[in-house]
Design an enzyme around this catalytic site. Structure first.
Site, PDB file in Angstrom:
ATOM      1  N   GLU A 145      71.748  37.402  30.416  1.00 49.27           N
ATOM      2  CA  GLU A 145      72.289  36.755  29.486  1.00 49.27           C
ATOM      3  C   GLU A 145      74.082  36.846  29.820  1.00 49.27           C
ATOM      4  OE1 GLU A 145      69.908  38.359  28.415  1.00 49.27           O
ATOM      5  OE2 GLU A 145      68.661  37.219  27.026  1.00 49.27           O
ATOM      6  N   GLY A 173      65.324  35.237  26.520  1.00 48.72           N
ATOM      7  CA  GLY A 173      64.277  35.172  25.345  1.00 48.72           C
ATOM      8  C   GLY A 173      62.956  35.247  25.920  1.00 48.72           C
ATOM      9  N   ALA A 214      65.901  31.318  26.592  1.00 44.76           N
ATOM     10  CA  ALA A 214      66.099  30.404  25.450  1.00 44.76           C
ATOM     11  C   ALA A 214      67.024  29.088  26.136  1.00 44.76           C
ATOM     12  CB  ALA A 214      67.162  30.970  24.427  1.00 44.76           C
ATOM     13  N   GLU A 269      62.422  38.801  26.368  1.00 39.54           N
ATOM     14  CA  GLU A 269      62.469  39.337  24.808  1.00 39.54           C
ATOM     15  C   GLU A 269      61.032  39.078  24.146  1.00 39.54           C
ATOM     16  OE1 GLU A 269      66.110  37.470  24.209  1.00 39.54           O
ATOM     17  OE2 GLU A 269      66.794  39.246  23.237  1.00 39.54           O
TER      18      GLU A 269
HETATM   19  N1  COA Z   1      67.284  26.585  29.589  1.00 43.78           N
HETATM   20  C1  COA Z   1      67.429  25.151  29.894  1.00 43.78           C
HETATM   21  N2  COA Z   1      66.829  24.903  30.874  1.00 43.78           N
HETATM   22  C2  COA Z   1      66.631  25.918  31.845  1.00 43.78           C
HETATM   23  C3  COA Z   1      66.483  27.106  31.677  1.00 43.78           C
HETATM   24  C4  COA Z   1      67.117  27.708  30.641  1.00 43.78           C
HETATM   25  N3  COA Z   1      67.095  28.736  30.191  1.00 43.78           N
HETATM   26  N4  COA Z   1      65.833  27.736  32.873  1.00 43.78           N
HETATM   27  C5  COA Z   1      65.472  26.708  33.671  1.00 43.78           C
HETATM   28  N5  COA Z   1      66.076  25.474  33.162  1.00 43.78           N
HETATM   29  C6  COA Z   1      65.871  24.303  33.802  1.00 43.78           C
HETATM   30  C7  COA Z   1      66.893  24.034  34.842  1.00 43.78           C
HETATM   31  O1  COA Z   1      67.939  23.394  34.187  1.00 43.78           O
HETATM   32  C8  COA Z   1      65.941  22.851  35.590  1.00 43.78           C
HETATM   33  O2  COA Z   1      66.185  21.844  34.778  1.00 43.78           O
HETATM   34  P1  COA Z   1      66.148  20.165  35.785  1.00 43.78           P
HETATM   35  O3  COA Z   1      64.974  20.104  36.666  1.00 43.78           O
HETATM   36  O4  COA Z   1      66.412  19.210  34.645  1.00 43.78           O
HETATM   37  O5  COA Z   1      67.916  20.409  36.424  1.00 43.78           O
HETATM   38  C9  COA Z   1      64.545  23.331  35.658  1.00 43.78           C
HETATM   39  O6  COA Z   1      64.373  24.223  34.451  1.00 43.78           O
HETATM   40  C10 COA Z   1      64.225  24.193  36.719  1.00 43.78           C
HETATM   41  O7  COA Z   1      64.861  25.326  36.847  1.00 43.78           O
HETATM   42  P2  COA Z   1      65.580  25.724  38.112  1.00 43.78           P
HETATM   43  O8  COA Z   1      67.006  26.094  37.988  1.00 43.78           O
HETATM   44  O9  COA Z   1      66.039  24.194  38.804  1.00 43.78           O
HETATM   45  O10 COA Z   1      64.707  26.504  38.980  1.00 43.78           O
HETATM   46  P3  COA Z   1      64.964  27.609  40.156  1.00 43.78           P
HETATM   47  O11 COA Z   1      63.633  27.775  40.875  1.00 43.78           O
HETATM   48  O12 COA Z   1      66.010  27.047  41.115  1.00 43.78           O
HETATM   49  O13 COA Z   1      65.505  29.011  39.327  1.00 43.78           O
HETATM   50  C11 COA Z   1      65.745  30.273  37.730  1.00 43.78           C
HETATM   51  C12 COA Z   1      64.861  29.350  38.577  1.00 43.78           C
HETATM   52  C13 COA Z   1      64.791  30.970  36.510  1.00 43.78           C
HETATM   53  C14 COA Z   1      66.200  31.466  38.480  1.00 43.78           C
HETATM   54  C15 COA Z   1      66.737  29.592  36.787  1.00 43.78           C
HETATM   55  O14 COA Z   1      66.260  28.356  36.439  1.00 43.78           O
HETATM   56  C16 COA Z   1      67.539  30.196  35.934  1.00 43.78           C
HETATM   57  O15 COA Z   1      68.478  31.217  36.190  1.00 43.78           O
HETATM   58  N6  COA Z   1      67.206  29.923  34.703  1.00 43.78           N
HETATM   59  C17 COA Z   1      68.096  30.632  33.521  1.00 43.78           C
HETATM   60  C18 COA Z   1      67.677  31.947  33.493  1.00 43.78           C
HETATM   61  C19 COA Z   1      68.560  32.475  32.037  1.00 43.78           C
HETATM   62  O16 COA Z   1      69.748  32.898  32.453  1.00 43.78           O
HETATM   63  N7  COA Z   1      68.160  32.831  30.902  1.00 43.78           N
HETATM   64  C20 COA Z   1      68.583  33.568  30.069  1.00 43.78           C
HETATM   65  C21 COA Z   1      69.044  32.306  28.984  1.00 43.78           C
HETATM   66  S1  COA Z   1      69.735  33.144  27.649  1.00 43.78           S
END
Ligand code: COA
Length: 259
Positions: A133, A110, A65, A113
């Site tokens: 989460e 999400g 999400a 999910e």
């Molecule tokens: N919500 C909002 N934005 C998200 C996102 C999310 N769940 N997951 C990734 N993004 C965005 C990042 O903020 C980033 O945006 P920016 O370029 O404007 O800063 C872009 O997507 C790329 O992500 P980034 O984190 O730079 O990539 P990465 O390769 O370093 O890491 C992940 C990849 C998936 C490990 C990392 O993005 C992450 O941990 N995401 C969240 C996962 C999460 O907790 N999901 C559950 C949400 S309830």
């Protein structure tokens, strides 16, 4: 027609691609609204015999999400958010036409999910699954606490949700979370092949199989899903969620206080 996803109908398969690759296809409110419309099309369009859901770009199916939308939510709005997710994902699960996830990268929160709400999952070798989460001071809110247990069992589901660990495609296959693992290049074709095989069977019988398999879980489901909505909503009254979401946006480690 859509801003955040694209659809294409070919050979009876409606291919739905979540299309926000710069945000790793994170599910914001607009994506959820558009996804609901695309699922309506699966139900209503007679030319659609089955559907495939995937993510745009080489890196992510859906990274969760949209965390940037969490910061301003009250518990009441959190409950609303969860209910919207539950409604859409339940429609996917209960669709009488097969809906399969082609998981092409990160399927987190999400995203995991959504993949689990589909009837089954095919993944590329670079896919990674998880419910991280608790890193953010929140819990799965779109059915994850229930469907992960259904798919991989209680102990492993609790471990993954409590450690926030991610699992790769092959481990996900061994756990029963995905049915097949392919190369990235072969992912869509392999998924289409499976759907075409199913489309050649009796459609009403396929719909009944889905209904019966879902019925197996119904009794337990009602209480579990309702509990999840209430507990998810309560997270939005905590400092920990503010801290977790802010830390993510500011690209730093969160300092949780349990408040
Ligand atoms: N919500 C909002 N934005 C998200 C996102 C999310 N769940 N997951 C990734 N993004 C965005 C990042 O903020 C980033 O945006 P920016 O370029 O404007 O800063 C872009 O997507 C790329 O992500 P980034 O984190 O730079 O990539 P990465 O390769 O370093 O890491 C992940 C990849 C998936 C490990 C990392 O993005 C992450 O941990 N995401 C969240 C996962 C999460 O907790 N999901 C559950 C949400 S309830």
């Amino acid at each position: 027609m859509y801003n955040t996803l694209s659809t294409q109908l070919k050979d009876g398969i409606l291919e739905i691609t979540i299309n926000r690759p710069d945000k790793l296809n994170a599910l914001n409110q607009e994506v959820m609204k558009e996804l609901a419309l695309a699922i309506d099309e699966v139900y209503k369009n007679h030319d659609v015999k089955s559907a495939l859901i995937t993510g745009a770009g080489p890196k992510a199916f859906i990274a969760g999400a949209d965390i940037s939308e969490f910061l301003t939510l009250s518990p009441e709005q959190g409950a609303e958010l969860a209910k919207i997710g539950h409604t859409i994902f339940q429609r996917i699960e209960e669709s009488h036409k097969p809906i399969v996830a082609a998981v092409n990268g990160f399927a987190l929160g999400g995203g995991c999910e959504l993949a689990m709400a589909c009837h089954f999952r095919v993944a590329s070798e670079n896919a990674k699954f998880g419910q991280p989460e608790v890193n953010l001071g929140i819990i799965p809110g779109y059915g994850g606490t229930q469907r992960l247990v259904q798919l991989i069992g209680k102990g492993k589901a609790l471990e993954l949700m409590m450690t926030a660990d991610l699992v790769g495609a092959e481990e996900a296959r061994q756990l029963g979370l995905v049915n097949h693992v392919t190369t990235q290049e072969a992912l869509l074709d392999r998924t289409r092949e499976l759907l075409k095989k199913i489309q050649a069977k009796a459609p009403l019988a396929i719909g009944r199989v889905i209904k019966c398999v879902n019925a197996y879980f119904k009794l337990e489901e009602e209480g579990g899903f309702e509990t999840e909505i209430a507990e998810f909503a309560a997270c939005f009254a905590t400092q920990d969620l503010q801290e977790g979401a802010e830390a993510f946006i500011q690209k730093r480690q969160p300092q949780f206080k349990g408040e």
